[in-house]
Design a protein around this motif. Structure first.
Motif, PDB file in Angstrom:
ATOM      1  N   GLY A  16       0.842  -1.197   0.000  1.00 49.51           N
ATOM      2  CA  GLY A  16       0.000   0.000   0.000  1.00 49.51           C
ATOM      3  C   GLY A  16       0.878   1.249   0.000  1.00 49.51           C
ATOM      4  N   LYS A  17       1.942   1.178   0.767  1.00 47.01           N
ATOM      5  CA  LYS A  17       2.870   2.314   0.848  1.00 47.01           C
ATOM      6  C   LYS A  17       3.593   2.533  -0.486  1.00 47.01           C
ATOM      7  N   ALA A  18       4.051   1.420  -1.080  1.00 48.71           N
ATOM      8  CA  ALA A  18       4.787   1.521  -2.359  1.00 48.71           C
ATOM      9  C   ALA A  18       3.887   2.074  -3.467  1.00 48.71           C
ATOM     10  N   HIS A  19       2.644   1.591  -3.536  1.00 45.41           N
ATOM     11  CA  HIS A  19       1.729   2.060  -4.592  1.00 45.41           C
ATOM     12  C   HIS A  19       1.320   3.513  -4.329  1.00 45.41           C
ATOM     13  N   SER A  20       1.108   3.867  -3.047  1.00 46.57           N
ATOM     14  CA  SER A  20       0.733   5.255  -2.718  1.00 46.57           C
ATOM     15  C   SER A  20       1.811   6.213  -3.211  1.00 46.57           C
ATOM     16  N   PRO A  36      -3.930  11.161 -11.446  1.00 44.86           N
ATOM     17  CA  PRO A  36      -4.652  10.448 -10.387  1.00 44.86           C
ATOM     18  C   PRO A  36      -4.980  11.350  -9.205  1.00 44.86           C
ATOM     19  N   ARG A  37      -6.196  11.212  -8.711  1.00 46.48           N
ATOM     20  CA  ARG A  37      -6.566  11.921  -7.486  1.00 46.48           C
ATOM     21  C   ARG A  37      -6.708  10.866  -6.394  1.00 46.48           C
ATOM     22  N   MET A  38      -5.896  10.965  -5.374  1.00 45.64           N
ATOM     23  CA  MET A  38      -5.825   9.926  -4.339  1.00 45.64           C
ATOM     24  C   MET A  38      -6.975  10.133  -3.355  1.00 45.64           C
ATOM     25  N   ARG A  39      -8.116   9.531  -3.692  1.00 46.04           N
ATOM     26  CA  ARG A  39      -9.329   9.843  -2.927  1.00 46.04           C
ATOM     27  C   ARG A  39      -9.412   9.092  -1.613  1.00 46.04           C
ATOM     28  N   VAL A  40      -9.156   7.764  -1.640  1.00 48.17           N
ATOM     29  CA  VAL A  40      -9.408   7.024  -0.394  1.00 48.17           C
ATOM     30  C   VAL A  40      -8.508   5.786  -0.291  1.00 48.17           C
ATOM     31  N   ALA A  52      -2.500   5.855   7.665  1.00 42.51           N
ATOM     32  CA  ALA A  52      -1.939   5.678   6.317  1.00 42.51           C
ATOM     33  C   ALA A  52      -2.396   6.818   5.403  1.00 42.51           C
ATOM     34  N   ALA A  53      -3.666   7.211   5.530  1.00 35.98           N
ATOM     35  CA  ALA A  53      -4.181   8.310   4.693  1.00 35.98           C
ATOM     36  C   ALA A  53      -3.354   9.567   4.943  1.00 35.98           C
ATOM     37  N   GLU A  54      -3.131   9.827   6.219  1.00 36.79           N
ATOM     38  CA  GLU A  54      -2.368  11.018   6.623  1.00 36.79           C
ATOM     39  C   GLU A  54      -0.927  10.938   6.102  1.00 36.79           C
ATOM     40  N   GLN A  55      -0.287   9.798   6.334  1.00 43.20           N
ATOM     41  CA  GLN A  55       1.139   9.678   5.998  1.00 43.20           C
ATOM     42  C   GLN A  55       1.387   9.605   4.489  1.00 43.20           C
ATOM     43  N   TYR A  56       0.516   8.886   3.761  1.00 43.70           N
ATOM     44  CA  TYR A  56       0.788   8.663   2.330  1.00 43.70           C
ATOM     45  C   TYR A  56       0.090   9.673   1.426  1.00 43.70           C
ATOM     46  N   GLY A  57      -0.775  10.512   2.013  1.00 45.63           N
ATOM     47  CA  GLY A  57      -1.370  11.586   1.218  1.00 45.63           C
ATOM     48  C   GLY A  57      -2.698  11.262   0.557  1.00 45.63           C
ATOM     49  N   TRP A  58      -3.529  10.411   1.206  1.00 49.06           N
ATOM     50  CA  TRP A  58      -4.868  10.142   0.680  1.00 49.06           C
ATOM     51  C   TRP A  58      -5.864  11.102   1.312  1.00 49.06           C
TER      52      TRP A  58
END
Ligand code: SOE
Length: 371
Positions: A16-20, A36-40, A52-58
């Motif tokens: 998940g981290k690598a793809h984010s 791409p818009r990183m929605r969720v 994860a949302a916070e750290q990876y930018g979702w």
């Protein structure tokens, strides 16, 4: 201005981290018509998903994947969950009309892999399997050299992926060591990469003879111990359709080999060697040179004309492991833009799965197995 495409990512772990990271970077380095818009991002553990949302930018976090897949603002679903969930999530995402990216292997079994491939065919959506090592510039260059005929007739292919992550017998059990969640062990987790590269670089495999071993049969699990139900170490011989022979190894028990993904390809015109631990290099032996000049030499894959390199930094500035995912996401977006089917896609995933299944069957029966 680029049109935005909504992305949902299922899974908050390592992949998940690598793809984010790839979704965040792709438009910075490969500006295209789609952004791409990183929605969720979605994970079963709510707190982890939020972190994860916070750290990876979702933009948002969720803990219910069916709700995420059903959202109208999502165009692409990227599946980075444990292997046993892949097929079910692919089927749901395809039914909702989403384009799909899925981490390898496509599923935990051949039957599930076929189910996933049928679902995307029925839905007519685009699909890509994340075999990221095809997107190492040196590996993509190796494929070009083979296509140009530089290796001549290929006689022998050697694909070896070695790690040492499970050498400690006290390392606790995880889903990757349980057949019902992973499908297989070293074979599916890292051997699948070796198989995918072999199919891409040297064509179809017809038959295999395998040997799988589990060295540590019980591991700590929640205060007790539990059985390891997958292979720790996998080896197989293969016959390719083009008449060449293959030798494959995947092991999590090779002390000191932290992440050693290598291949050697020996042909009548020359030979190539790649090693992920030196990923910006290719070793090349050119048999068309006068015998007195021959010898393996190292080609640094850092030129503008090498695949993917020009999009990144000035010539000579090395790339790393994470760039392979961004290169792959770029290829996927380019396919959406141009209405082409990405590669490797789920049909390639079924072919890999068929080989993994045949290796397991061969190891059990002690005989060669047709694929
Ligand atoms: C296993 O340790 C693993 O993370 C694989 O699951 C990946 O596919 C591989 O690229 C690196 O190793």
């Amino acid at each position: 201005m680029a049109a935005s495409v909504g992305v949902a990512l299922l899974g908050t772990g390592f992949m998940g981290k690598a793809h984010s990271n790839a979704f965040r970077q792709v438009s910075r380095f490969f500006p295209g018509k789609l952004e791409p818009r990183m929605r969720v991002i979605c994970g079963t553990n709510e707190a982890k998903a939020r972190a994860a949302a916070e750290q990876y930018g979702w933009e948002e976090a969720d803990n219910e994947w069916r709700r995420v897949i059903g959202r109208k603002d999502i165009d692409i679903v990227d599946i980075c969950t444990p292997n046993h969930l892949h097929a079910e999530q692919v089927v749901a995402a395809a039914a909702a009309g989403k384009h799909i990216i899925c981490e390898k292997p496509l599923a935990a079994s051949l039957a599930e892999a076929r189910m996933a491939a049928d679902a995307v065919d029925r839905a007519g959506v685009k699909h890509m399997l994340m075999f990221n090592y095809r997107r190492v510039p040196a590996v993509a260059r190796a494929r070009q050299m083979i296509e140009f005929g530089r290796l001549g007739r290929i006689y022998h292919y050697r694909g070896v992926y070695l790690q040492d992550g499970l050498v400690d017998p006290l390392r606790p059990l995880s889903w990757r060591m349980q057949k019902q969640f992973a499908g297989s062990g070293a074979l599916g987790d890292i051997g699948s990469h070796a198989v995918d590269l072999a199919l891409w670089l040297n064509g179809e495999i017809e038959s295999v003879s395998g040997m799988l071993t589990t060295f540590i049969k019980e591991r700590p699990s929640g205060g007790a111990t539990a059985e390891v139900t997958v292979d720790d170490d996998a080896h197989f011989l293969a016959r390719f359709r083009n008449g060449s022979t293959g030798v494959f190894s995947a092991s999590r028990f090779c002390t000191g080999r932290r992440n050693a993904n290598t291949f050697d390809i020996y042909g009548s015109g020359g030979s190539l060697r790649f090693d992920l631990e030196r990923l910006n290099e290719l070793e090349w032996y050119d048999r068309t040179e006068p015998a007195v000049d021959r010898g393996f030499r190292t080609i640094p894959i850092l030129e503008r004309d090498h695949p993917y390199v020009a999009a990144w930094w000035p010539v000579g500035h090395a790339l790393g492991w994470e760039h392979t995912f961004t290169n792959a996401i770029h290829d996927f977006l380019a396919c959406l833009e141009q209405d082409r089917m990405p590669e490797p896609n789920f049909h390639d995933g079924v072919k890999v799965q068929a080989i993994l299944d045949a290796v397991q069957a061969s190891s059990q029966s002690g005989t060669w197995q047709a694929v």
